[in-house]
Design an enzyme around this catalytic site. Structure first.
Site, short mmCIF file in Angstrom:
data_model
loop_
_atom_site.label_atom_id
_atom_site.label_comp_id
_atom_site.label_asym_id
_atom_site.label_seq_id
_atom_site.Cartn_x
_atom_site.Cartn_y
_atom_site.Cartn_z
N GLY A 15 -64.24 32.79 69.86
CA GLY A 15 -64.79 31.61 70.52
C GLY A 15 -66.24 31.37 70.11
O GLY A 15 -66.76 31.95 69.15
N LYS A 79 -77.28 13.79 71.19
CA LYS A 79 -77.56 13.81 72.62
C LYS A 79 -79.07 13.76 72.84
O LYS A 79 -79.80 14.63 72.38
CB LYS A 79 -76.97 15.07 73.27
CG LYS A 79 -77.29 15.20 74.76
CD LYS A 79 -76.74 16.49 75.34
CE LYS A 79 -77.19 16.67 76.78
NZ LYS A 79 -76.74 17.94 77.36
N THR A 343 -76.40 24.50 79.58
CA THR A 343 -77.10 25.72 79.16
C THR A 343 -76.17 26.83 78.66
O THR A 343 -76.65 27.86 78.19
CB THR A 343 -77.93 26.28 80.33
OG1 THR A 343 -77.08 26.45 81.48
CG2 THR A 343 -79.06 25.34 80.69
#
Length: 497
Positions: A15, A79, A343
């Site tokens: 991951g 972003k 975060t």
């Protein structure tokens, strides 16, 4: 602790957490260490961490990633901010941008001058002096490079976390990281000190190491199931304990910001990617059932769903030690702070960078472990306080959830920061705090906290000069917006799509 040189690093779990860890260690330490990553295709990842904050730019540069290739491979968008809707009260909204309003002044932040200007009759909002905000409202983006920091436009990304992990895996294997496919069946410890010695897969393969990084997610295969490290529960401050996620078709136009939309017992994220939207609802099971949460999410997705809902259970808090014996917990194995301020991926990044700073190449020492854990604890607590701020300071009376979080007792560190700002307008960034003064300012003002005073240095110029300064700064901030492309046009042109 040990005199054995750390040569073999074993990462348990892939991951985003696993492959960021592997990439950083191998990129910076190179042939000085061997890096083996163990993961299984049978184990899925949580995979909803799609929004980031500006330090990801430094991570990607350090890893030598080409930004255009990264954007294409991960279906990323840009972003500039998070827009918070219905948090202060229903119908209200504000931005937490990555920029800063106004300009920097020595010893006295811009918002003190702004406060005085308001008392002179200025009707603007402070966000009208923030270039990131102006670009968000216009739906635009550009790489703005200027020697004048007043027109900087800091940014981060939205990206598909599973594609990012796949992208990093390819880079890691090119650098020499060895990937082992398989499920870990048994963990072997040294009898004399309890350190992890090896992990044995179901097929009998034994993988030994000097240092282990636990990226096994919430279960914490090494740090908790093997070493029983313990967990510090923060759910009394952050009561949301579940999420339901569901991707949907992309919007016709992609905004350069994340949307965080408060509901009666939690909040909804909307994250625009090149190929789809990320959607989810974070909620408290004490106020919503899973069916209620899914119903709310389904009724508030404005494009067609692309997959079945994915329910996730969690408990906010942190491992009592991020580094225990010869195991460092990274990602969800180390703790969980809900994704309100994006975060999660940053905590992976900072954990691995911290390890690099304290890397025990000639043996593990308790002094290194203690320093690592102290820094990790402080980082988690500072982010925790910032997230609590959004919940605690609200004016909503439409549900018990919002009344309860408004009336709860919060950490003294947060109470002090709020009361100091109320009394004097002062905001001080604590040592290594991830969030700058401008971040605390935007959320406190956005949630309705008003300062009762401003710094005396804001009185150094005449009324006329101050209002002229405000007009000039506002004009400077607005000037670039008319010249830059829409966000979608930027992505298309920059990535060659």
């Amino acid at each position: 602790m040990t005199n054995t040189a750390v040569k073999d690093v074993v990462i348990v779990g892939g991951g985003t957490a696993g492959w960021i860890s592997a990439a950083v260690i191998k990129r910076l330490l190179g042939s000085r260490v061997n890096v083996t990553l163990v993961e299984s295709e049978e184990i899925g990842s949580v995979g909803v961490g799609e929004a980031t904050i500006p330090p990801i730019i430094l991570l990607n540069k350090m890893l030598g990633l080409d930004e255009k290739e990264f954007l294409r491979e991960t279906k990323a968008t840009m972003k500039l901010a998070i827009r918070f809707e219905n948090w202060k009260e229903q119908g209200d909204s504000y931005y937490h941008t990555f920029g800063a309003p106004g300009k920097s002044f020595a010893f006295c932040h811009f918002h003190h001058y702004f406060k005085r200007a308001q008392e002179l009759g200025l009707k603007d909002s402070i966000w009208e002096y923030d270039l990131n905000y102006l670009a968000c409202e216009a739906g635009k983006f550009a790489h703005i490079k200027s020697p004048d920091p007043i027109i900087e436009m800091p940014y981060a990304y939205h990206f598909d976390a599973s594609l990012y992990a796949r992208f990093l895996r390819k880079k890691c294997e090119e650098m020499g990281v060895v990937r082992k496919e398989g499920m870990i069946e048994r963990v072997e410890q040294h009898s004399e000190n309890g350190y992890i010695k090896a992990a044995t897969l179901k097929d009998g393969t034994s993988i030994s190491g000097d240092l282990f990084i636990d990226c096994s997610g919430f279960k914490g295969l090494l740090t908790q199931q093997t070493l029983n490290t313990g967990y510090e529960d923060w759910s009394h401050w952050l009561p949301c304990d579940r999420a339901v996620a569901m991707p949907s078709e992309r919007h016709e136009n992609t905004s350069p910001f994340t949307r965080s939309i408060a509901h009666s017992a939690g909040w909804q994220w909307r994250i625009p990617l090149q190929h789809r939207n990320g959607n989810g609802l974070v909620y408290s099971s004490n106020y919503y059932s899973d069916d209620q949460a899914l119903d709310i999410l389904s009724n508030n997705i404005d494009t067609k769903p692309l997959a079945d809902p994915n329910f996730i259970r969690f408990k906010t808090g942190r491992r009592r030690k991020q580094w225990n014996k010869n195991v460092i917990a990274v990602g969800l194995a180390s703790g969980f702070l809900e994704p309100l301020e994006s975060t999660s991926i940053h905590l992976i990044q900072s954990a691995v960078v911290r390890l690099i700073h304290l890397f025990p190449h000639n043996g593990i020492r308790q002094e290194q472990i203690d320093e690592y854990n102290q820094q990790s604890k402080l980082e988690y607590e500072q982010i925790r306080d910032f997230i609590i701020l959004h919940y605690h300071v609200n004016e909503r009376n439409d549900s018990q959830f919002w009344r309860d979080v408004r009336n709860m007792e919060v950490p003294k560190s947060l109470t002090h920061k709020i009361e100091l700002f109320k009394a004097s307008g002062n905001i001080f960034r604590e040592q290594n705090d991830l969030f700058l003064e401008s971040s605390w300012l935007q959320v406190m003002m956005g949630q309705g906290i008003d300062a009762n005073d401003y710094h005396p240095l804001a009185n150094a110029m005449s009324d006329e000069k101050l209002l002229e300064l405000m007009r000039n700064i506002k004009n400077i901030k607005n000037e670039p917006v008319g010249k830059i492309a829409t966000h979608d046009m930027f992505i298309k042109q920059f990535c060659g799509l």
